[in-house]
Design a protein around this motif. Structure first.
Motif, PDB file in Angstrom:
ATOM      1  N   UNK A 218       0.820  -1.210   0.000  1.00  0.00           N
ATOM      2  CA  UNK A 218       0.000   0.000   0.000  1.00  0.00           C
ATOM      3  C   UNK A 218       0.860   1.268   0.000  1.00  0.00           C
ATOM      4  N   UNK A 219       1.952   1.236   0.757  1.00  0.00           N
ATOM      5  CA  UNK A 219       2.795   2.431   0.896  1.00  0.00           C
ATOM      6  C   UNK A 219       3.900   2.496  -0.148  1.00  0.00           C
ATOM      7  N   UNK A 220       3.946   1.483  -1.026  1.00  0.00           N
ATOM      8  CA  UNK A 220       5.036   1.418  -2.016  1.00  0.00           C
ATOM      9  C   UNK A 220       6.381   1.567  -1.293  1.00  0.00           C
ATOM     10  N   UNK A 221       6.553   0.801  -0.247  1.00  0.00           N
ATOM     11  CA  UNK A 221       7.750   0.869   0.586  1.00  0.00           C
ATOM     12  C   UNK A 221       8.718  -0.247   0.219  1.00  0.00           C
ATOM     13  N   UNK A 222       9.936  -0.131   0.693  1.00  0.00           N
ATOM     14  CA  UNK A 222      10.945  -1.168   0.489  1.00  0.00           C
ATOM     15  C   UNK A 222      11.024  -2.140   1.670  1.00  0.00           C
ATOM     16  N   UNK A 223      10.546  -1.703   2.817  1.00  0.00           N
ATOM     17  CA  UNK A 223      10.605  -2.535   4.023  1.00  0.00           C
ATOM     18  C   UNK A 223       9.444  -2.169   4.932  1.00  0.00           C
ATOM     19  N   UNK A 224       8.852  -3.170   5.550  1.00  0.00           N
ATOM     20  CA  UNK A 224       7.811  -2.930   6.541  1.00  0.00           C
ATOM     21  C   UNK A 224       8.067  -3.753   7.789  1.00  0.00           C
ATOM     22  N   UNK A 225       7.740  -3.174   8.948  1.00  0.00           N
ATOM     23  CA  UNK A 225       7.925  -3.863  10.232  1.00  0.00           C
ATOM     24  C   UNK A 225       6.662  -3.713  11.074  1.00  0.00           C
TER      25      UNK A 225
ATOM     26  N   UNK B  63      20.544   1.987   6.033  1.00  0.00           N
ATOM     27  CA  UNK B  63      20.503   2.171   4.580  1.00  0.00           C
ATOM     28  C   UNK B  63      19.190   2.771   4.098  1.00  0.00           C
ATOM     29  N   UNK B  64      18.260   3.025   5.031  1.00  0.00           N
ATOM     30  CA  UNK B  64      16.959   3.570   4.643  1.00  0.00           C
ATOM     31  C   UNK B  64      16.878   5.061   4.951  1.00  0.00           C
ATOM     32  N   UNK B  65      15.982   5.747   4.221  1.00  0.00           N
ATOM     33  CA  UNK B  65      15.779   7.181   4.419  1.00  0.00           C
ATOM     34  C   UNK B  65      14.356   7.499   4.820  1.00  0.00           C
ATOM     35  N   UNK B  66      13.430   7.656   3.855  1.00  0.00           N
ATOM     36  CA  UNK B  66      12.038   7.970   4.189  1.00  0.00           C
ATOM     37  C   UNK B  66      11.428   6.921   5.128  1.00  0.00           C
TER      38      UNK B  66
ATOM     39  N   UNK C 216      14.189   3.338   0.496  1.00  0.00           N
ATOM     40  CA  UNK C 216      15.621   3.509   0.363  1.00  0.00           C
ATOM     41  C   UNK C 216      16.026   4.979   0.374  1.00  0.00           C
ATOM     42  N   UNK C 217      17.315   5.229   0.650  1.00  0.00           N
ATOM     43  CA  UNK C 217      17.828   6.595   0.809  1.00  0.00           C
ATOM     44  C   UNK C 217      17.519   7.494  -0.396  1.00  0.00           C
ATOM     45  N   UNK C 218      17.531   6.963  -1.608  1.00  0.00           N
ATOM     46  CA  UNK C 218      17.382   7.783  -2.812  1.00  0.00           C
ATOM     47  C   UNK C 218      15.933   8.015  -3.221  1.00  0.00           C
ATOM     48  N   UNK C 219      14.985   7.455  -2.477  1.00  0.00           N
ATOM     49  CA  UNK C 219      13.597   7.538  -2.901  1.00  0.00           C
ATOM     50  C   UNK C 219      12.877   8.737  -2.286  1.00  0.00           C
ATOM     51  N   UNK C 220      11.674   9.036  -2.845  1.00  0.00           N
ATOM     52  CA  UNK C 220      10.872  10.152  -2.376  1.00  0.00           C
ATOM     53  C   UNK C 220      10.268   9.853  -1.004  1.00  0.00           C
ATOM     54  N   UNK C 221      10.067  10.896  -0.180  1.00  0.00           N
ATOM     55  CA  UNK C 221       9.402  10.698   1.121  1.00  0.00           C
ATOM     56  C   UNK C 221       7.956  10.231   0.910  1.00  0.00           C
ATOM     57  N   UNK C 222       7.373   9.680   1.973  1.00  0.00           N
ATOM     58  CA  UNK C 222       5.976   9.246   1.912  1.00  0.00           C
ATOM     59  C   UNK C 222       5.066  10.482   1.870  1.00  0.00           C
ATOM     60  N   UNK C 223       4.099  10.460   0.959  1.00  0.00           N
ATOM     61  CA  UNK C 223       3.164  11.572   0.843  1.00  0.00           C
ATOM     62  C   UNK C 223       2.150  11.549   1.984  1.00  0.00           C
ATOM     63  N   UNK C 224       1.481  12.673   2.161  1.00  0.00           N
ATOM     64  CA  UNK C 224       0.473  12.778   3.223  1.00  0.00           C
ATOM     65  C   UNK C 224      -0.661  11.787   2.998  1.00  0.00           C
ATOM     66  N   UNK C 225      -1.070  11.611   1.725  1.00  0.00           N
ATOM     67  CA  UNK C 225      -2.166  10.676   1.449  1.00  0.00           C
ATOM     68  C   UNK C 225      -1.754   9.236   1.740  1.00  0.00           C
ATOM     69  N   UNK C 226      -0.498   8.896   1.430  1.00  0.00           N
ATOM     70  CA  UNK C 226      -0.014   7.540   1.727  1.00  0.00           C
ATOM     71  C   UNK C 226       0.005   7.292   3.227  1.00  0.00           C
TER      72      UNK C 226
ATOM     73  N   UNK D 114       7.068   1.684   8.009  1.00  0.00           N
ATOM     74  CA  UNK D 114       7.465   1.424   6.618  1.00  0.00           C
ATOM     75  C   UNK D 114       8.675   2.301   6.281  1.00  0.00           C
ATOM     76  N   UNK D 115       9.537   1.789   5.405  1.00  0.00           N
ATOM     77  CA  UNK D 115      10.796   2.467   5.044  1.00  0.00           C
ATOM     78  C   UNK D 115      10.977   2.434   3.532  1.00  0.00           C
TER      79      UNK D 115
END
Length: 380
Positions: free
Chosen positions: A40-47, A112-115, A136-146, A133-134
């Motif tokens: 749902x969050x288009x994330x690289x990692x979830x915990x 190694x994660x950013x957003x 990678x360092x080079x990716x865009x931050x999570x939007x408010x809607x996400x 949710x995380x």
């Protein structure tokens, strides 16, 4: 909230509901939750992190990225995840490693994660933990809607698990009650019948010993021993049925009327002895905790069994008393005592029962004075 994303979140919550109510292992359900959160969050990692009583949070499920070593990872109550799990507002940052709210508590495995975004997992008074949710360092931050979708999803998933927990608890109660019913039938009906049959066979063997050929007498003795062994095995099954794995809301067994149990045991012994033993009851015996009553009943049965089998007594007296200290059982007879060559297994079991329950057991036996069996149990 984006309609398509909201629809996906609702579909994910439905799948989680189905998985949770199917009775699957909680770990599998949490795995489903974190997998959908990542999608749902288009994330690289979830915990999924569960909160302990002291406020610390522990990773219970992970999906995506390098999850090796993350399961079981603990973060302090002061971390962003700990604060969110305690009921705080969601936390969102463009870089988890540099934001002062989060940077102090980033473990090496997550550098190694950013957003980063963290949402409360659960709702209202049923706060289970936090969903992180995380990217990678080079990716865009999570939007408010996400983040809005993630927060709503985490809340729904927490409610689903709470409801499933209640449904599973009701199922466990029903199962436990059925186990208790089977145990009661085994203990109160089948064991009683086997016990009476064994005593009758033993009585026949002793009265007709001279008429039996050696081989026939041995076979009858073996049959009696097998009945004794069967009774012990059934009692073991009863104990297993009544001792399932501990559950937080395990129902308590109903109290037992020990006076009625004593009358039944004495009645069976009287039929086999040819005379009724004297039974003296005192104190309130109608509300003895079932587990304690089982111990006392077993002691009475074993003592009367020895009277029937070995004593040759013409008088037997049973005293059962409840006082401020607990329950006291005494079985006295005027017979020849317990022969030395008789197996003492049953008496050893009673001694072990008493010791395990914090009580006392002792026996005095002699050819001239008969036998006294004493079994005391505290109720506190």
């Amino acid at each position: 909230m984006e309609p398509t994303l909201a629809a996906r979140a609702l579909s994910a919550a439905t799948e989680i509901m189905t998985t949770a109510l199917s009775g699957d292992d909680p770990g599998a359900v949490l795995g489903t939750v974190v997998r959908h959160a990542v999608e749902l969050a288009d994330a690289d990692l979830g915990l999924v992190m569960v909160r302990a009583d002291d406020g610390r949070v522990t990773v219970e499920a992970a999906h995506g990225g390098a999850t090796a070593g993350l399961l079981g990872l603990v973060l302090p109550a002061e971390s962003a995840a700990g604060r969110v799990a305690a009921g705080g507002e969601p936390v969102v940052t463009a870089d988890v490693t540099s934001d002062p709210r989060t940077s102090r508590f980033v473990p090496p495995e997550l550098l190694s994660y950013g957003p980063f975004a963290a949402a409360p997992f659960g709702t209202g008074g049923r706060q289970l933990g936090v969903l992180n949710v995380y990217r990678g360092q080079s990716r865009e931050p999570f939007s408010a809607s996400t983040v809005e979708v993630l927060t709503a999803f985490a809340s729904q998933a927490g409610v689903v698990l709470a409801l499933a927990e209640g449904a599973n608890a009701r199922h466990r109660v029903t199962l436990y009650q059925e186990r208790e019913r089977i145990a009661r039938e085994l203990h109160d009906v089948i064991v009683q019948r086997l016990y009476a049959a064994g005593m009758q066979l033993d009585r026949v063997r002793r009265r007709m010993r001279r008429r039996f050929a050696g081989a026939d007498g041995a076979r009858l003795g073996e049959a009696i021993d097998q009945l004794d062994q069967t009774i012990e095995e059934i009692r073991g099954t009863v104990r297993a049925l009544r001792s399932p794995e501990p559950e937080p809301q395990e129902p308590q067994r109903a109290a037992t009327d020990l006076a009625e149990s004593a009358r039944a045991e004495v009645r069976i012994a009287g039929e086999l002895l040819g005379y009724p033993p004297t039974l003296e009851l005192s104190g309130e015996l109608a509300d003895i905790p079932a587990e304690r009553a089982d111990h006392v009943r077993a002691a009475l049965r074993e003592a009367l069994s020895n009277v029937v089998r070995h004593s040759g007594a013409s008088e037997t007296r049973v005293t059962l008393q409840r006082d401020a200290d607990g329950v006291r059982l005494r079985v006295r007879d005027n017979g020849c005592g317990v022969p030395r060559d008789v197996a003492q297994r049953g008496l050893r079991h009673l001694a072990e029962r008493a010791e395990g329950a914090g009580g006392k057991f002792f026996i005095n036996s002699s050819p001239s004075l008969g036998t006294l069996v004493a079994f005391d149990l505290p109720l506190g």
